[in-house]
Each structure stands twice: as C-alpha cells, then as structure tokens.
Design an enzyme around this catalytic site. Structure first.
Site, mmCIF file in Angstrom:
data_model
loop_
_atom_site.group_PDB
_atom_site.id
_atom_site.type_symbol
_atom_site.label_atom_id
_atom_site.label_comp_id
_atom_site.label_asym_id
_atom_site.label_seq_id
_atom_site.Cartn_x
_atom_site.Cartn_y
_atom_site.Cartn_z
ATOM 1 N NE ARG A 94 6.213 22.040 -10.362
ATOM 2 C CZ ARG A 94 5.127 22.722 -9.988
ATOM 3 N NH1 ARG A 94 4.032 22.076 -9.637
ATOM 4 N NH2 ARG A 94 5.153 24.038 -9.964
ATOM 5 C CD GLU A 104 1.904 17.683 -15.953
ATOM 6 O OE1 GLU A 104 1.579 18.884 -16.096
ATOM 7 O OE2 GLU A 104 2.064 17.166 -14.842
ATOM 8 C CG HIS A 135 -0.422 19.900 -13.110
ATOM 9 N ND1 HIS A 135 0.866 19.923 -13.569
ATOM 10 C CD2 HIS A 135 -0.395 20.541 -11.908
ATOM 11 C CE1 HIS A 135 1.649 20.553 -12.695
ATOM 12 N NE2 HIS A 135 0.899 20.940 -11.680
#
Length: 217
Positions: A157, A186, A204
C-alpha cells in the site's frame, strides 16, 4: 482486498455490509514482488535502456541468491512471496506482529524485530495492510538504518513508506534501488521520485493478473 478506499459512512447509510475473501490475489502480488526484486537487483530495465540507446555496455547487478531478504508482514502475500523465494536458496528474515514460528519451522527462516530487520537485510519487501499502526512505518529513521547498498520493494500500500525520505535516501546514495507498485498518491504527484534512475514504478498492478481478477470476481 484493502479496505482503505471504502467509504464506510456511505456504506452504513445505505446498510451495505462489507466482507473480503482472503488470499485470492496473494500469489499475483507475490509474483510481482519477485519480478520487481529481480528487476532492481539485476538492473534489467537499465540494461534494456542501454540497448535501446544503442550503447551495448555491460550492466552489472547482483544475484538475488546472494542477498539476505527481509519480508515485512508475513500474511497471505508475504507467505506466498516466501514460498517463491525457496528456489533462490537465499537467507530470509521475516517480521510480523503475530507469532510466525510455524512458518519459520516450515521454511527454515527466522522471525526478528522490526529494527533488526531493516538494519540487516539486503532487500526489504513490504507486505503490510495500511492502518494507523503501519502508516509511514518506513519513515526517515527506518530508511536511514537500512544498509547503504540495500534494496526496497513495496507492493502493499502507498503510505507505508515516507516517499520524501525515500527520495532523499536515493539522492545521497543511501539505497541501491527501489521498486514501487503503490504510491501515497495515485496517480502520482511526486515525479522526482518516480523519475529517479534508481526507482522502478508500476501502476498498482499487483493484483491485476487475469487469473487473480477472475478469482476476485
């Protein structure tokens, strides 16, 4: 599988229950962690750019098998990563808030405290949830304790690593390489970090294999 992006106020308002199925994308994330580890240790992206620049210079990296690997968080993903590492015959240290003696016995690894982990490993791979206890767990103090030629991989994370401290460490030569699949913001805002020559960034994609997406669905 993370809950940090859920709007719990809205869920409660509309009487929507929340659950999760553990481990469905663990192998996909673990494979990416291994991929990124090899990428920064062997400097494959650097060699790829050298070839595209038509220079054909030799790029010398290191072997994963020669390193001491640290796994921060040995849950579903951390254990899957540990399983993938067995073929490399490298020394492995794990760190977790729970007793992982059974895993240590099964895989022949050692569980150590956090401070010992960051100070003694050559490559640190993060596999933690994001919560109040883990936020910025890799802060400037922890990053400064890492070996000056070590590597850092985060496929867990964003927000677990202090990105400004990480950038500063890269700038002063404090780390040999960093690979990040997750960022605090992000899409990213800190372009100095993601454009750093020692930093590899992916978008990601840890759980974004066709197989993992099908299982999650």
């Amino acid at each position: 599988v993370g809950l940090d992006k859920r709007d719990f106020n809205a869920l409660e308002k509309h009487d929507v229950r929340v659950g999760w199925t553990p481990g469905v994308n663990a192998l996909a994330v673990a494979e990416l962690a291994l991929n990124l580890s090899l990428t920064i240790v062997r400097k494959t992206l650097i060699a790829n750019q050298v070839a595209k620049d038509q220079k054909w210079d030799q790029v010398v990296g290191r072997q994963l098998s020669s390193l001491t690997i640290g796994i921060l968080g040995c849950g579903y993903v951390g254990t899957a990563f540990l399983r993938l590492l067995r073929g490399f015959d490298c020394k492995i240290l794990i760190c977790d808030t729970l007793d992982k003696s059974q895993i240590c016995k099964e895989f022949g690894v050692e569980q150590v405290p956090f401070d010992y982990l960051v100070e003694h490993v050559d490559l640190l791979s993060i596999h933690l949830p994001k919560n109040i206890d883990t936020l910025n767990i890799l802060d400037s103090e922890a990053i400064n304790k890492m070996k000056p030629d070590s590597f850092l991989v985060n496929t867990a994370r964003g927000g677990l690593v202090d990105e400004l401290a990480l950038y500063n460490a890269l700038e002063r030569g404090g780390l040999s390489g960093v690979a990040l699949d997750v960022l605090e913001q992000e899409p990213p805002q800190m372009f100095e970090l993601i454009n750093h020559p020692k930093c590899v960034v992916t978008t990601h994609i840890g759980g974004s294999s066709e197989e993992a997406i099908e299982k999650m669905g």
